[in-house]
Design a protein around this motif. Structure first.
Motif, PDB file in Angstrom:
ATOM      1  N   VAL A  97       0.796  -1.382  -0.010  1.00 43.69           N
ATOM      2  CA  VAL A  97       0.021   0.008  -0.084  1.00 43.69           C
ATOM      3  C   VAL A  97       0.815   1.317  -0.061  1.00 43.69           C
ATOM      4  CG1 VAL A  97      -1.808   1.368   1.352  1.00 43.69           C
ATOM      5  CG2 VAL A  97      -1.951  -1.050   1.257  1.00 43.69           C
ATOM      6  N   VAL A  98       0.610   1.979  -1.171  1.00 39.84           N
ATOM      7  CA  VAL A  98       1.461   3.408  -1.107  1.00 39.84           C
ATOM      8  C   VAL A  98       0.686   4.330  -0.288  1.00 39.84           C
ATOM      9  CG1 VAL A  98       2.432   5.085  -2.645  1.00 39.84           C
ATOM     10  CG2 VAL A  98       2.396   2.566  -3.473  1.00 39.84           C
ATOM     11  N   VAL A  99       1.263   5.074   0.539  1.00 37.50           N
ATOM     12  CA  VAL A  99       0.683   5.958   1.423  1.00 37.50           C
ATOM     13  C   VAL A  99       1.218   7.368   0.600  1.00 37.50           C
ATOM     14  CG1 VAL A  99       0.365   7.316   3.608  1.00 37.50           C
ATOM     15  CG2 VAL A  99       0.663   4.596   3.518  1.00 37.50           C
ATOM     16  N   VAL A 100       0.280   8.039   0.006  1.00 38.72           N
ATOM     17  CA  VAL A 100       0.455   9.279  -0.792  1.00 38.72           C
ATOM     18  C   VAL A 100       0.234  10.593   0.087  1.00 38.72           C
ATOM     19  CG1 VAL A 100       0.035  10.586  -2.702  1.00 38.72           C
ATOM     20  CG2 VAL A 100      -0.007   7.978  -2.893  1.00 38.72           C
ATOM     21  N   GLU A 101       1.249  11.273   0.351  1.00 40.46           N
ATOM     22  CA  GLU A 101       0.807  12.504   0.855  1.00 40.46           C
ATOM     23  C   GLU A 101       0.597  13.418  -0.145  1.00 40.46           C
ATOM     24  OE1 GLU A 101       3.372  16.389   3.437  1.00 40.46           O
ATOM     25  OE2 GLU A 101       4.415  14.601   2.418  1.00 40.46           O
ATOM     26  N   SER A 102      -0.823  13.855   0.036  1.00 37.20           N
ATOM     27  CA  SER A 102      -1.573  14.732  -0.915  1.00 37.20           C
ATOM     28  C   SER A 102      -1.929  16.018  -0.218  1.00 37.20           C
ATOM     29  CB  SER A 102      -2.899  14.067  -1.074  1.00 37.20           C
ATOM     30  OG  SER A 102      -3.420  14.593  -2.289  1.00 37.20           O
ATOM     31  N   PRO A 103      -1.049  16.975  -0.215  1.00 31.93           N
ATOM     32  CA  PRO A 103      -1.467  18.245   0.784  1.00 31.93           C
ATOM     33  C   PRO A 103      -2.528  18.979   0.501  1.00 31.93           C
ATOM     34  CG  PRO A 103       0.706  18.295  -0.661  1.00 31.93           C
ATOM     35  CD  PRO A 103       0.188  17.085  -0.871  1.00 31.93           C
ATOM     36  N   VAL A 104      -3.104  19.831   1.381  1.00 26.91           N
ATOM     37  CA  VAL A 104      -4.280  20.492   1.239  1.00 26.91           C
ATOM     38  C   VAL A 104      -4.104  21.750   1.687  1.00 26.91           C
ATOM     39  CG1 VAL A 104      -6.864  20.600   2.278  1.00 26.91           C
ATOM     40  CG2 VAL A 104      -5.818  18.467   1.796  1.00 26.91           C
ATOM     41  N   ALA A 105      -4.346  22.703   0.779  1.00 25.31           N
ATOM     42  CA  ALA A 105      -4.127  24.199   0.957  1.00 25.31           C
ATOM     43  C   ALA A 105      -4.859  24.580   2.164  1.00 25.31           C
ATOM     44  CB  ALA A 105      -4.632  25.237  -0.199  1.00 25.31           C
ATOM     45  N   SER A 106      -4.359  25.289   3.237  1.00 19.36           N
ATOM     46  CA  SER A 106      -4.940  25.486   4.673  1.00 19.36           C
ATOM     47  C   SER A 106      -4.149  26.877   5.121  1.00 19.36           C
ATOM     48  CB  SER A 106      -4.861  24.527   5.562  1.00 19.36           C
ATOM     49  OG  SER A 106      -5.345  24.581   6.746  1.00 19.36           O
ATOM     50  N   ASP A 107      -4.959  27.704   5.567  1.00 21.85           N
ATOM     51  CA  ASP A 107      -4.383  28.991   6.361  1.00 21.85           C
ATOM     52  C   ASP A 107      -4.239  28.443   7.942  1.00 21.85           C
ATOM     53  OD1 ASP A 107      -4.653  30.529   4.210  1.00 21.85           O
ATOM     54  OD2 ASP A 107      -6.493  31.292   4.524  1.00 21.85           O
ATOM     55  N   LYS A 108      -4.913  27.258   8.319  1.00 23.77           N
ATOM     56  CA  LYS A 108      -4.817  27.001   9.616  1.00 23.77           C
ATOM     57  C   LYS A 108      -3.866  26.058   9.822  1.00 23.77           C
ATOM     58  CE  LYS A 108      -7.999  24.646  12.746  1.00 23.77           C
ATOM     59  NZ  LYS A 108      -9.323  23.717  12.939  1.00 23.77           N
ATOM     60  N   VAL A 109      -3.626  24.940   8.909  1.00 24.89           N
ATOM     61  CA  VAL A 109      -2.625  23.925   9.130  1.00 24.89           C
ATOM     62  C   VAL A 109      -1.342  23.953   8.272  1.00 24.89           C
ATOM     63  CG1 VAL A 109      -2.418  21.333   9.363  1.00 24.89           C
ATOM     64  CG2 VAL A 109      -4.496  22.342   9.524  1.00 24.89           C
ATOM     65  N   PRO A 110      -0.402  24.080   8.914  1.00 16.64           N
ATOM     66  CA  PRO A 110       0.804  24.386   8.180  1.00 16.64           C
ATOM     67  C   PRO A 110       1.270  23.096   7.170  1.00 16.64           C
ATOM     68  CG  PRO A 110       1.076  24.971  10.356  1.00 16.64           C
ATOM     69  CD  PRO A 110      -0.057  24.541  10.287  1.00 16.64           C
ATOM     70  N   MET A 111       1.860  22.966   6.146  1.00 18.81           N
ATOM     71  CA  MET A 111       2.203  21.940   5.474  1.00 18.81           C
ATOM     72  C   MET A 111       2.962  20.923   6.399  1.00 18.81           C
ATOM     73  SD  MET A 111       0.854  21.877   2.630  1.00 18.81           S
ATOM     74  CE  MET A 111      -0.271  22.965   1.715  1.00 18.81           C
ATOM     75  N   VAL A 112       3.989  21.449   7.207  1.00 17.66           N
ATOM     76  CA  VAL A 112       4.757  20.549   7.986  1.00 17.66           C
ATOM     77  C   VAL A 112       3.905  19.393   8.768  1.00 17.66           C
ATOM     78  CG1 VAL A 112       5.383  22.052   9.747  1.00 17.66           C
ATOM     79  CG2 VAL A 112       6.934  20.277   9.266  1.00 17.66           C
ATOM     80  N   GLU A 113       2.755  20.148   9.175  1.00 13.60           N
ATOM     81  CA  GLU A 113       2.022  19.356  10.201  1.00 13.60           C
ATOM     82  C   GLU A 113       1.133  18.422   9.501  1.00 13.60           C
ATOM     83  OE1 GLU A 113      -0.596  21.301  12.797  1.00 13.60           O
ATOM     84  OE2 GLU A 113       0.937  22.717  13.535  1.00 13.60           O
ATOM     85  N   GLN A 114       0.852  18.738   8.106  1.00 19.83           N
ATOM     86  CA  GLN A 114       0.230  17.768   7.204  1.00 19.83           C
ATOM     87  C   GLN A 114       1.035  16.406   6.932  1.00 19.83           C
ATOM     88  OE1 GLN A 114      -1.827  19.290   3.960  1.00 19.83           O
ATOM     89  NE2 GLN A 114      -2.052  21.309   5.088  1.00 19.83           N
ATOM     90  N   THR A 115       2.652  16.909   6.696  1.00 22.25           N
ATOM     91  CA  THR A 115       3.465  15.782   6.557  1.00 22.25           C
ATOM     92  C   THR A 115       3.682  14.825   7.773  1.00 22.25           C
ATOM     93  OG1 THR A 115       4.799  16.997   5.061  1.00 22.25           O
ATOM     94  CG2 THR A 115       6.029  15.502   6.295  1.00 22.25           C
ATOM     95  N   TYR A 116       3.538  15.335   9.007  1.00 19.84           N
ATOM     96  CA  TYR A 116       3.609  14.481  10.109  1.00 19.84           C
ATOM     97  C   TYR A 116       2.542  13.806  10.306  1.00 19.84           C
ATOM     98  CZ  TYR A 116       7.339  17.921  11.627  1.00 19.84           C
ATOM     99  OH  TYR A 116       8.260  18.904  11.803  1.00 19.84           O
ATOM    100  N   ALA A 117       1.303  14.096   9.924  1.00 17.57           N
ATOM    101  CA  ALA A 117       0.080  13.350   9.837  1.00 17.57           C
ATOM    102  C   ALA A 117       0.057  12.422   9.035  1.00 17.57           C
ATOM    103  CB  ALA A 117      -1.304  14.270   9.525  1.00 17.57           C
ATOM    104  N   VAL A 118       0.845  12.499   7.901  1.00 13.16           N
ATOM    105  CA  VAL A 118       0.825  11.512   7.006  1.00 13.16           C
ATOM    106  C   VAL A 118       1.889  10.323   7.464  1.00 13.16           C
ATOM    107  CG1 VAL A 118       1.371  10.738   4.455  1.00 13.16           C
ATOM    108  CG2 VAL A 118       0.266  12.845   5.013  1.00 13.16           C
ATOM    109  N   GLY A 119       2.933  10.843   8.100  1.00  8.15           N
ATOM    110  CA  GLY A 119       3.912   9.768   8.647  1.00  8.15           C
ATOM    111  C   GLY A 119       3.039   9.025   9.845  1.00  8.15           C
TER     112      GLY A 119
END
Length: 192
Positions: A97-119
């Motif tokens: 299973v490939v887990v793909v980081e698919s970032p979402v534009a957000s004023d509230k959640v920085p991209m780095v937090e999205q990366t951590y969530a995907v990890g």
């Protein structure tokens, strides 16, 4: 004291990834894999953005990726031993299973937090597969980090990237435990 979930805590204290080369069939059926993916998708997700998606690769898809490796390795000037290792890992696998980081534009959640969530999703997927009785291993490799390879062969967009490839199957041999971190060396207790 809160109620203790001893079984869950024991699992987390003794969990051990299984080397991908020791995994074989049978692999989870679709219903079991849906349950494993459901557990993984329950990972912490600041802002409820779900900045990930899953690609389930069966053995035919993995063989296709293996066949694509030599040309990509040549283009990237990957040393032959590393090129062969990636090709062989795809060719030998029965399910990943490939887990793909698919970032979402957000004023509230920085991209780095999205990366951590995907990890967190990658770890949760690995643990869910282990808890379901299968062996699992979170891997990547040069092919998963090459934008051209993942866009052409996995259909990722230019803004997406592979966070991990989770190999899942039945283990053929239990690996020995590996040394674990010295908790005292990595922990600071802040009292005030």
């Amino acid at each position: 004291m809160p109620d203790r979930n001893a079984a869950a805590l024991d699992f987390l204290l003794t969990r051990r990834s299984r080397p991908a080369q020791t995994l074989t069939t049978p692999v989870p059926d679709r219903e079991t894999l849906r349950e494993i993916l459901t557990a993984a998708a329950r990972s912490p997700d600041h802002g409820k953005l779900e900045p990930w998606r899953f690609l389930v690769l069966n053995d035919a898809a993995l063989d296709r990726l293996a066949e694509a490796c030599p040309a990509a390795a040549a283009r990237l000037e990957i040393p032959q031993d590393k090129a062969d290792k990636q090709r062989d890992r795809f060719a030998a696998a029965d399910l990943a299973v490939v887990v793909v980081e698919s970032p979402v534009a957000s004023d509230k959640v920085p991209m780095v937090e999205q990366t951590y969530a995907v990890g967190g999703v990658c770890l949760a997927l690995t643990n869910a597969a282990l808890a379901a009785g299968f062996g699992a291993n979170w891997l990547s490799g040069w092919a998963s980090h090459d934008p051209s390879f993942v866009q052409e062969h996995l259909g990722l967009s230019a803004s997406e990237r592979v966070a991990g490839i989770i190999h899942i199957g039945t283990e053929t041999s239990a690996p020995p435990d590996r040394p674990r971190p010295d908790l005292d060396a990595i922990t600071t207790w802040v009292e005030a």
